[in-house]
Design an enzyme around this catalytic site. Structure first.
Site, PDB file in Angstrom:
ATOM      1  N   LYS A  74       0.869  -1.177   0.000  1.00  0.00           N
ATOM      2  CA  LYS A  74       0.000   0.000   0.000  1.00  0.00           C
ATOM      3  C   LYS A  74       0.905   1.225   0.000  1.00  0.00           C
ATOM      4  O   LYS A  74       2.003   1.193   0.563  1.00  0.00           O
ATOM      5  CB  LYS A  74      -0.869   0.014   1.265  1.00  0.00           C
ATOM      6  CG  LYS A  74      -2.096   0.890   1.158  1.00  0.00           C
ATOM      7  CD  LYS A  74      -3.268   0.137   0.566  1.00  0.00           C
ATOM      8  CE  LYS A  74      -4.494   1.019   0.447  1.00  0.00           C
ATOM      9  NZ  LYS A  74      -5.655   0.283  -0.060  1.00  0.00           N
ATOM     10  N   GLY A 173     -24.868   3.685   2.928  1.00  0.00           N
ATOM     11  CA  GLY A 173     -23.946   4.318   1.990  1.00  0.00           C
ATOM     12  C   GLY A 173     -24.175   3.834   0.577  1.00  0.00           C
ATOM     13  O   GLY A 173     -23.870   2.691   0.245  1.00  0.00           O
ATOM     14  N   VAL A 174     -24.762   4.714  -0.254  1.00  0.00           N
ATOM     15  CA  VAL A 174     -24.998   4.324  -1.648  1.00  0.00           C
ATOM     16  C   VAL A 174     -24.141   5.189  -2.567  1.00  0.00           C
ATOM     17  O   VAL A 174     -24.645   5.895  -3.437  1.00  0.00           O
ATOM     18  CB  VAL A 174     -26.504   4.364  -2.028  1.00  0.00           C
ATOM     19  CG1 VAL A 174     -27.209   3.148  -1.459  1.00  0.00           C
ATOM     20  CG2 VAL A 174     -27.175   5.642  -1.546  1.00  0.00           C
ATOM     21  N   GLY A 175     -22.837   5.127  -2.329  1.00  0.00           N
ATOM     22  CA  GLY A 175     -21.869   5.785  -3.210  1.00  0.00           C
ATOM     23  C   GLY A 175     -21.575   4.874  -4.382  1.00  0.00           C
ATOM     24  O   GLY A 175     -22.477   4.219  -4.920  1.00  0.00           O
ATOM     25  N   VAL A 177     -19.893   1.992  -4.669  1.00  0.00           N
ATOM     26  CA  VAL A 177     -20.154   0.557  -4.483  1.00  0.00           C
ATOM     27  C   VAL A 177     -21.601   0.313  -4.062  1.00  0.00           C
ATOM     28  O   VAL A 177     -22.312  -0.502  -4.662  1.00  0.00           O
ATOM     29  CB  VAL A 177     -19.193  -0.067  -3.439  1.00  0.00           C
ATOM     30  CG1 VAL A 177     -19.517  -1.551  -3.242  1.00  0.00           C
ATOM     31  CG2 VAL A 177     -17.744   0.098  -3.866  1.00  0.00           C
TER      32      VAL A 177
HETATM   33  P1  NAD Z   1     -17.996   6.369  -1.919  1.00  0.00           P
HETATM   34  O1  NAD Z   1     -17.308   7.521  -1.283  1.00  0.00           O
HETATM   35  O2  NAD Z   1     -18.314   6.429  -3.375  1.00  0.00           O
HETATM   36  O3  NAD Z   1     -19.358   6.029  -1.140  1.00  0.00           O
HETATM   37  C1  NAD Z   1     -19.499   6.094   0.228  1.00  0.00           C
HETATM   38  C2  NAD Z   1     -20.884   6.656   0.498  1.00  0.00           C
HETATM   39  O4  NAD Z   1     -21.143   6.584   1.890  1.00  0.00           O
HETATM   40  C3  NAD Z   1     -21.014   8.134   0.100  1.00  0.00           C
HETATM   41  O5  NAD Z   1     -22.157   8.278  -0.722  1.00  0.00           O
HETATM   42  C4  NAD Z   1     -21.175   8.860   1.435  1.00  0.00           C
HETATM   43  O6  NAD Z   1     -22.006   9.989   1.350  1.00  0.00           O
HETATM   44  C5  NAD Z   1     -21.803   7.777   2.292  1.00  0.00           C
HETATM   45  N1  NAD Z   1     -21.631   7.960   3.727  1.00  0.00           N
HETATM   46  C6  NAD Z   1     -20.581   8.455   4.397  1.00  0.00           C
HETATM   47  N2  NAD Z   1     -20.819   8.431   5.715  1.00  0.00           N
HETATM   48  C7  NAD Z   1     -22.046   7.886   5.888  1.00  0.00           C
HETATM   49  C8  NAD Z   1     -22.855   7.568   7.008  1.00  0.00           C
HETATM   50  N3  NAD Z   1     -22.434   7.811   8.257  1.00  0.00           N
HETATM   51  N4  NAD Z   1     -24.063   7.010   6.802  1.00  0.00           N
HETATM   52  C9  NAD Z   1     -24.502   6.763   5.565  1.00  0.00           C
HETATM   53  N5  NAD Z   1     -23.782   7.046   4.446  1.00  0.00           N
HETATM   54  C10 NAD Z   1     -22.571   7.593   4.615  1.00  0.00           C
HETATM   55  O7  NAD Z   1     -17.058   5.092  -1.601  1.00  0.00           O
HETATM   56  P2  NAD Z   1     -17.121   3.667  -2.294  1.00  0.00           P
HETATM   57  O8  NAD Z   1     -16.036   3.587  -3.310  1.00  0.00           O
HETATM   58  O9  NAD Z   1     -18.504   3.341  -2.660  1.00  0.00           O
HETATM   59  O10 NAD Z   1     -16.620   2.729  -1.096  1.00  0.00           O
HETATM   60  C11 NAD Z   1     -17.496   2.398  -0.028  1.00  0.00           C
HETATM   61  C12 NAD Z   1     -16.746   1.548   0.981  1.00  0.00           C
HETATM   62  O11 NAD Z   1     -16.263   0.356   0.356  1.00  0.00           O
HETATM   63  C13 NAD Z   1     -15.506   2.227   1.568  1.00  0.00           C
HETATM   64  O12 NAD Z   1     -15.348   1.807   2.910  1.00  0.00           O
HETATM   65  C14 NAD Z   1     -14.365   1.682   0.729  1.00  0.00           C
HETATM   66  O13 NAD Z   1     -13.126   1.690   1.420  1.00  0.00           O
HETATM   67  C15 NAD Z   1     -14.847   0.264   0.491  1.00  0.00           C
HETATM   68  N6  NAD Z   1     -14.277  -0.356  -0.712  1.00  0.00           N
HETATM   69  C16 NAD Z   1     -14.496   0.194  -1.921  1.00  0.00           C
HETATM   70  C17 NAD Z   1     -13.972  -0.412  -3.068  1.00  0.00           C
HETATM   71  C18 NAD Z   1     -14.223   0.150  -4.443  1.00  0.00           C
HETATM   72  O14 NAD Z   1     -14.015  -0.560  -5.435  1.00  0.00           O
HETATM   73  N7  NAD Z   1     -14.687   1.390  -4.559  1.00  0.00           N
HETATM   74  C19 NAD Z   1     -13.226  -1.602  -2.947  1.00  0.00           C
HETATM   75  C20 NAD Z   1     -13.033  -2.159  -1.670  1.00  0.00           C
HETATM   76  C21 NAD Z   1     -13.565  -1.519  -0.560  1.00  0.00           C
END
Ligand code: NAD
Length: 339
Positions: A74, A173-175, A177
């Site tokens: 990392k 969290g509906v970002g 992923v």
């Molecule tokens: P992202 O930033 O696109 O989405 C995260 C979402 O969570 C955002 O919409 C944010 O507004 C919301 N959020 C933050 N705090 C919150 C809360 N207290 N309650 C409800 N919603 C909240 O991130 P992502 O890429 O979708 O990743 C999500 C998680 O998965 C992270 O922990 C990340 O480390 C993990 N992850 C992601 C990937 C990937 O391919 N993107 C791979 C492995 C792990």
């Protein structure tokens, strides 16, 4: 979870571009170390180093548990990602190149596939490149697909069927992923409940999927078949675990357990906790297919879907040995590392 000491830690400083980076290679036992580059305004170098050491160790276990012939690494860059220009990415590419391929980088929090394309101009040791450059692009949809694969395996274990139709699934969290996951699960016929700190994001997903929107501080605790933490780490703590009203927790967020003891606390409440590092491996499984040559989405999808079978064997091992799925997944990773 621990997997021994680190092989190499490289500190890079480039005065001209302002680069301040640390690359931690935890293990190359199974293959070159791979892990994303996190770009974050760490308050000091010790905090950044601690993060790099911890995250690279987690990558060793993640790659080993996912059956990848890769080690764990990392990198962290200290600073404000919005201020990074071409010179910084060039200096960073040269730093990665110094390790001669024992560390392969990719995107992570604070970095993008476009940034990786810039880094790629200065080193070949990058994956997760944009689709316009023949890469796999944003890994999030494949991470979501892997989460669903872990959910169907968990459903088989709990209810004797992988069918998620009619199951109540709550997504925190509906970002990138969580949003993609919601769409996959809506196609499966699941009844969705979603929450996001950005209310508009939750409402937009609800419009597309028919989900019910609840407040961010409620979503973990609604009565559901599965809760999927897809936002933050450390959401499963001695304060939250007693309040859960679900049968399984299967989500993408990294480091969901606030303390290792929470895995036992969840098992004691008869809640199946699917180890996060196994559940969210779809992204890394996907991007590493780039390392075989041209990115092949069909082959990548097949490998990501393999998370289902890995999860089935972890749950079987947990039952057989009377341990938690978390302990069984760590044992699986260790058995590969010790072989
Ligand atoms: P992202 O930033 O696109 O989405 C995260 C979402 O969570 C955002 O919409 C944010 O507004 C919301 N959020 C933050 N705090 C919150 C809360 N207290 N309650 C409800 N919603 C909240 O991130 P992502 O890429 O979708 O990743 C999500 C998680 O998965 C992270 O922990 C990340 O480390 C993990 N992850 C992601 C990937 C990937 O391919 N993107 C791979 C492995 C792990």
């Amino acid at each position: 979870m621990t997997a021994g000491g680190h092989e190499v830690v490289l500190h890079g400083h480039d005065a001209a571009s302002g680069l301040e980076a640390i690359i931690a290679v935890h293990s190359t036992k199974l293959g070159p170390s791979l892990g994303g580059t996190r770009f974050f305004p760490y308050p000091d170098e010790v905090t950044a180093l601690t993060d790099a050491l911890r995250l690279s160790e987690g990558m060793t276990l993640k790659a080993a548990a996912a059956g990848l012939d890769l080690g764990g690494g990392k990198a962290v860059i200290i600073g404000d990602p919005s201020l990074a220009g071409p010179e910084l990415w060039a200096a960073y590419g040269r730093l990665v190149d110094r390790l001669g391929g024992s560390y392969i980088t990719a995107e992570d929090v604070g970095t993008s596939v476009e940034n990786m394309a810039e880094v790629h101009r200065h080193t070949q040791w990058v994956c997760g490149l944009p689709t316009s450059e023949g890469g796999s692009g944003d890994p999030s949809p494949m991470t979501a697909r892997g989460v669903r694969a872990a959910m169907t395996a968990s459903a088989e274990h709990l209810w004797g069927t992988s069918d998620l139709a009619g199951r109540v699934i709550a997504i925190q969290g509906v970002g990138k992923v969580g949003g993609a996951l919601a769409r996959l699960l809506a196609d499966d016929g699941a009844k969705l409940v979603v929450a996001d700190a950005r209310r508009k994001a939750a409402e937009s997903v609800a419009t597309d999927t028919g989900a019910t929107v609840v407040a961010p501080d409620e979503v973990l605790f609604i009565e559901a078949d599965i809760v999927a933490p897809c936002a933050l780490g450390a959401v499963l703590s001695d304060e939250t675990v007693p309040r859960l009203r679900c049968q399984a927790v299967v989500g993408s967020a990294n480091n969901q357990l606030a303390h290792e003891a929470e895995a036992e606390a969840l098992a004691a409440r008869d809640i199946l906790y699917a180890p996060d590092f196994l559940v969210n491996a779809g992204g890394i499984v996907n991007i590493t297919t780039e390392l075989d040559g041209a990115y092949d989405p069909v082959e990548a999808t097949r490998r990501v879907d393999g998370i289902h079978d890995t999860m089935v064997s972890v749950l079987a091992r947990a039952d057989r040995d009377g341990i938690t799925p978390e302990a069984a997944a760590i044992a699986l990773a260790r058995s590969r590392l010790d072989a």
